[in-house]
Design an enzyme around this catalytic site. Structure first.
Site, PDB file in Angstrom:
ATOM      1  N   LYS A  91       0.844  -1.199   0.000  1.00 41.81           N
ATOM      2  CA  LYS A  91       0.000   0.000   0.000  1.00 41.81           C
ATOM      3  C   LYS A  91       0.871   1.237   0.000  1.00 41.81           C
ATOM      4  CE  LYS A  91       0.737   1.725   4.319  1.00 41.81           C
ATOM      5  NZ  LYS A  91       1.268   3.067   4.594  1.00 41.81           N
TER       6      LYS A  91
ATOM      7  N   ALA B 162       3.722  -1.340   4.097  1.00 42.58           N
ATOM      8  CA  ALA B 162       2.834  -2.293   4.779  1.00 42.58           C
ATOM      9  C   ALA B 162       3.019  -3.715   4.290  1.00 42.58           C
ATOM     10  CB  ALA B 162       1.367  -1.865   4.650  1.00 42.58           C
TER      11      ALA B 162
ATOM     12  N   ASP C  51      -3.002  -1.353   9.471  1.00 44.90           N
ATOM     13  CA  ASP C  51      -3.021  -1.436   8.012  1.00 44.90           C
ATOM     14  C   ASP C  51      -3.530  -2.777   7.498  1.00 44.90           C
ATOM     15  OD1 ASP C  51      -1.968   1.125   7.699  1.00 44.90           O
ATOM     16  OD2 ASP C  51       0.106   0.419   7.612  1.00 44.90           O
TER      17      ASP C  51
END
Length: 307
Positions: free
Chosen positions: A11, A109, A145
């Site tokens: 991400k 992430a 996340d």
């Protein structure tokens, strides 16, 4: 089922708004996530020997330093298996292979992606049939996340980032992604942010500019709206990141940005060819760099091989 493979995506944060520290020490966040085409694959199979065991073997891409991997038994995959085991009241065992292409400790992430992939893969392997709502709750328990890593696409993140709402996204966005060999402490970035912004609002402003740009599929509007409240703090601690952003824009990128708390920098480009041109210029300037090209939005954690 003998085994399966789940793919999970990195991400980036198109916008990260950070509120003032709360009484519990955390910050209220408003962020816009986008999943991009840098992937980890998790292949799971029933244990080959013995019972009641989980093994995790990680294989990294050539540009990733394996010394940054967590020590055995402390991988987020182990925590995901334990969470599923507690939820269902039964052992959750497997032989797990992680093929990692998402850079480690870079604000992309990758660990969260592995946690999401492990939850999905282990649930499917054992036929546990967990509901989507419970899967998201377990994901949030692993990290802020992780829910987004399950959802993918482009999404609004609120709370600590764990409250995820998919967004209308009409574009295909091309990025040059430049991770760093040298890490950057997330707590240190937040502490410096608090020093720089003693009057930060309790709740950040809504990300209307980025949301509108995504819905309109307008790359120039998106470039103008990209923002990260932590960028100044990250660049103060690592001035080389500020220099890299200037260099990327000079190479033709529409906009450069520190992703999350860093140290990865991302550069928005007009097209795939434009991204490859910018990536080539950054590589030519320093061939020791890792320079990757990715596009988004892409899917969240999903099964790519079954049986």
């Amino acid at each position: 089922m003998s085994g399966l493979t789940v793919r999970t995506a990195a991400k980036i944060n198109l916008l990260l708004g950070v509120g003032a520290p709360r009484a519990d020490g955390f910050h209220t966040l408003v962020t816009v996530y986008q999943a991009v085409s840098l992937y980890d694959d998790l292949t799971v199979a029933l244990p080959s020997t013995g019972a009641g065991r989980l093994t995790v073997a990680t294989h990294v891409a050539s540009y990733i330093d394996a010394s940054h991997l967590p020590r055995p038994g402390h991988n987020i995959v182990d925590r995901a298996a334990a969470a599923l085991s507690d939820h269902h009241g039964r052992p959750v065992t497997a032989d797990v292979r992680v093929d990692k292409s998402i850079p480690i400790a870079g604000g992309l992430a990758g660990g969260s992606a592995d946690g999401a992939g492990a939850l999905l893969a282990l649930d499917r392997l054992h036929g546990l049939g967990i509901s989507d709502d419970d899967l998201i709750l377990l994901a949030a328990g692993l990290g802020s996340d992780v829910p987004f890593a399950l959802v993918g696409g482009s999404a609004l993140g609120e709370g600590h980032g764990e409250i995820v709402t998919p967004l209308d996204d009409r574009g295909t966005w091309w990025w040059v992604v430049v991770p760093s060999e040298e890490g950057l402490s997330t707590p240190a970035v937040y502490r410096h942010y608090d020093e720089l912004r003693p009057n930060a609002p309790e709740v950040p402003a809504p990300p209307d500019g980025v949301v509108g740009a995504l819905a309109g599929g307008d790359v120039h509007r998106l470039a103008a709206a990209l923002h990260n409240d932590l960028e100044q703090a990250a660049c103060d601690l690592r001035p080389d990141l500020a220099r890299l952003i200037v260099e990327g824009v000079a190479a033709g990128a529409l906009r450069g940005l520190v992703s999350g708390s860093g140290p990865t920098c991302v550069f928005l480009c007009e097209s795939g060819d434009h991204a490859r041109t910018v990536a080539g210029a950054l590589t030519a300037a320093d061939d020791r760099r890792v320079v990757l090209v990715a596009h988004g939005p892409v899917a969240g954690a999903h099964v790519v091989a079954d049986g």
